[in-house]
Design a protein around this motif. Structure first.
Motif, PDB file in Angstrom:
ATOM      1  N   GLY A 129      36.992   6.330  24.395  1.00 14.24           N
ATOM      2  CA  GLY A 129      36.440   5.739  25.539  1.00 14.24           C
ATOM      3  C   GLY A 129      35.792   6.831  26.355  1.00 14.24           C
ATOM      4  N   ILE A 130      35.083   6.393  27.434  1.00 18.15           N
ATOM      5  CA  ILE A 130      34.357   7.489  27.990  1.00 18.15           C
ATOM      6  C   ILE A 130      35.461   8.013  29.139  1.00 18.15           C
ATOM      7  CG2 ILE A 130      32.246   7.880  29.613  1.00 18.15           C
ATOM      8  CD1 ILE A 130      31.583   7.045  26.805  1.00 18.15           C
ATOM      9  N   ASP A 131      35.233   9.207  29.192  1.00 14.07           N
ATOM     10  CA  ASP A 131      36.111  10.150  30.495  1.00 14.07           C
ATOM     11  C   ASP A 131      35.372   9.589  31.794  1.00 14.07           C
ATOM     12  OD1 ASP A 131      37.697  11.639  31.952  1.00 14.07           O
ATOM     13  OD2 ASP A 131      37.039  13.520  31.045  1.00 14.07           O
ATOM     14  N   VAL A 132      35.776   8.994  32.295  1.00 14.12           N
ATOM     15  CA  VAL A 132      35.210   8.363  33.588  1.00 14.12           C
ATOM     16  C   VAL A 132      35.558   9.451  34.779  1.00 14.12           C
ATOM     17  CG1 VAL A 132      35.433   6.851  35.713  1.00 14.12           C
ATOM     18  CG2 VAL A 132      35.609   6.064  33.222  1.00 14.12           C
ATOM     19  N   SER A 133      36.470  10.112  34.698  1.00 18.10           N
ATOM     20  CA  SER A 133      36.648  11.138  35.802  1.00 18.10           C
ATOM     21  C   SER A 133      35.754  12.222  35.673  1.00 18.10           C
ATOM     22  CB  SER A 133      38.091  11.939  35.581  1.00 18.10           C
ATOM     23  OG  SER A 133      38.231  12.514  34.230  1.00 18.10           O
ATOM     24  N   ALA A 134      35.000  12.587  34.681  1.00 15.54           N
ATOM     25  CA  ALA A 134      34.052  13.447  34.168  1.00 15.54           C
ATOM     26  C   ALA A 134      32.626  13.125  35.112  1.00 15.54           C
ATOM     27  CB  ALA A 134      33.762  13.974  32.636  1.00 15.54           C
ATOM     28  N   ILE A 135      32.317  11.971  34.977  1.00 14.32           N
ATOM     29  CA  ILE A 135      31.559  11.226  35.749  1.00 14.32           C
ATOM     30  C   ILE A 135      31.413  11.254  37.190  1.00 14.32           C
ATOM     31  CG2 ILE A 135      29.957   9.324  35.977  1.00 14.32           C
ATOM     32  CD1 ILE A 135      30.515   8.299  33.294  1.00 14.32           C
ATOM     33  N   GLU A 136      32.682  11.034  37.705  1.00 15.33           N
ATOM     34  CA  GLU A 136      33.129  11.014  39.024  1.00 15.33           C
ATOM     35  C   GLU A 136      33.063  12.389  39.649  1.00 15.33           C
ATOM     36  OE1 GLU A 136      35.670   6.926  39.349  1.00 15.33           O
ATOM     37  OE2 GLU A 136      36.652   8.696  38.653  1.00 15.33           O
ATOM     38  N   THR A 137      33.180  13.399  38.789  1.00 10.64           N
ATOM     39  CA  THR A 137      32.805  14.778  39.596  1.00 10.64           C
ATOM     40  C   THR A 137      31.672  15.204  39.977  1.00 10.64           C
ATOM     41  OG1 THR A 137      32.697  15.675  37.189  1.00 10.64           O
ATOM     42  CG2 THR A 137      35.061  15.796  38.135  1.00 10.64           C
ATOM     43  N   HIS A 138      30.517  14.316  39.629  1.00 16.38           N
ATOM     44  CA  HIS A 138      29.135  14.566  39.670  1.00 16.38           C
ATOM     45  C   HIS A 138      28.779  13.511  40.920  1.00 16.38           C
ATOM     46  CE1 HIS A 138      29.447  16.645  35.713  1.00 16.38           C
ATOM     47  NE2 HIS A 138      28.750  17.597  36.338  1.00 16.38           N
ATOM     48  N   HIS A 139      28.997  12.346  40.677  1.00 21.32           N
ATOM     49  CA  HIS A 139      28.572  11.388  41.515  1.00 21.32           C
ATOM     50  C   HIS A 139      29.731   9.985  41.318  1.00 21.32           C
ATOM     51  CE1 HIS A 139      26.942   9.029  38.276  1.00 21.32           C
ATOM     52  NE2 HIS A 139      26.324  10.355  37.539  1.00 21.32           N
ATOM     53  N   PRO A 140      29.348   8.966  42.278  1.00 21.51           N
ATOM     54  CA  PRO A 140      30.374   7.948  42.127  1.00 21.51           C
ATOM     55  C   PRO A 140      29.987   7.172  40.874  1.00 21.51           C
ATOM     56  CG  PRO A 140      29.425   8.190  44.413  1.00 21.51           C
ATOM     57  CD  PRO A 140      28.766   9.062  43.489  1.00 21.51           C
ATOM     58  N   LEU A 141      31.069   6.497  40.277  1.00 20.50           N
ATOM     59  CA  LEU A 141      30.858   5.779  39.269  1.00 20.50           C
ATOM     60  C   LEU A 141      29.593   4.485  39.299  1.00 20.50           C
ATOM     61  CD1 LEU A 141      32.085   5.539  36.211  1.00 20.50           C
ATOM     62  CD2 LEU A 141      33.747   3.739  37.104  1.00 20.50           C
ATOM     63  N   LEU A 142      29.663   3.858  40.182  1.00 20.19           N
ATOM     64  CA  LEU A 142      28.767   2.936  40.507  1.00 20.19           C
ATOM     65  C   LEU A 142      27.457   3.328  40.462  1.00 20.19           C
ATOM     66  CD1 LEU A 142      30.519   0.750  43.613  1.00 20.19           C
ATOM     67  CD2 LEU A 142      30.479   0.321  41.032  1.00 20.19           C
ATOM     68  N   THR A 143      26.996   4.635  40.596  1.00 16.53           N
ATOM     69  CA  THR A 143      25.449   4.870  40.523  1.00 16.53           C
ATOM     70  C   THR A 143      25.166   5.612  39.291  1.00 16.53           C
ATOM     71  OG1 THR A 143      26.153   7.245  41.112  1.00 16.53           O
ATOM     72  CG2 THR A 143      25.710   5.616  43.064  1.00 16.53           C
TER      73      THR A 143
END
Length: 217
Positions: free
Chosen positions: A28-42
């Motif tokens: 799976g994708i590490d969602v927390s790594a994405i959210e450290t840069h910007h909201p997941l929805l973007t």
């Protein structure tokens, strides 16, 4: 004579099934790594594609470990086709084998996450060492079968069949030991060889021989 191994086979199959499930959960994708840069929805399509492509190490580790577990289950299943009954020694060693098989998500996740880092060597040593441990435990399992002087085996199972299985396990263990040693000097090469090892195991294992032996009797 009626077989008396149904309960231990059912229990073992359940453990193998759980292990396979746990392996897939690690993906799976590490969602927390994405959210450290910007909201997941973007998250953009191109960004998600980068994350997906960057997960290839985890997918590689998953596929390799799935092959390890699948081949071990096949061998385990076919060996039990030779048995009429069990004893306490075999049950304990079978439990040890299952314990080690259930451990596979740990080295799998480790090599998947650290393969492209400076900790690559240790991650691969951990993984190849684990694979060596699996085959060593399989030898211990077969030793328990052989040390019973045929008491645990069905009447139609020949000594040559048991010897053939043991020889295959010895060869597999030797090759895994060589791959483990290579990990100290050329980790990536060792990991590639480790992957090829299970292809070799699938092509040269005695599983088909065991199946044919039982079917012909």
């Amino acid at each position: 004579m009626e077989k008396d191994t149904a309960r231990i086979e059912t229990f073992s199959d359940g453990i193998f099934a759980v292990v396979i499930t746990l392996l897939s959960i690690e993906l799976g994708i590490d969602v927390s790594a994405i959210e450290t840069h910007h909201p997941l929805l973007t998250t953009s399509n191109s960004e998600l594609l980068v994350y997906l492509l960057g997960s290839w190490t985890k997918v590689f580790a998953y596929v390799n470990s799935f092959a390890v577990v699948l081949l071990m289950w096949m061998a385990h299943h076919q060996i039990f086709k030779l048995l009429r009954t069990t004893n306490n020694k075999l049950i304990i060693i079978n439990g040890l084998l299952l314990l080690i098989i259930a451990f596979v998500p740990f080295p799998t996740r480790t090599v998947g996450e650290f393969l492209l880092t400076n900790a690559q060597k240790v991650a691969i040593l951990f993984y190849t060492g684990y694979c060596l441990l699996v085959t060593l435990t399989s030898i211990l399992f077969m030793h328990a079968v052989k040390s019973s002087n045929g008491i645990l085996l069905l009447k139609n199972i020949s000594e040559e069949t048991v010897k053939s299985i043991s020889q295959g396990l010895y060869v597999g263990t030797l090759l895994n030991a060589i791959v483990f040693m290579i990990s100290f000097f050329a980790p990536i090469a060792a990991l590639i060889l480790n992957f090829c090892m299970w292809i070799f195991w699938a092509l040269t294992s005695s599983v088909s021989k065991i199946k044919n032996t039982v079917a012909d009797k």
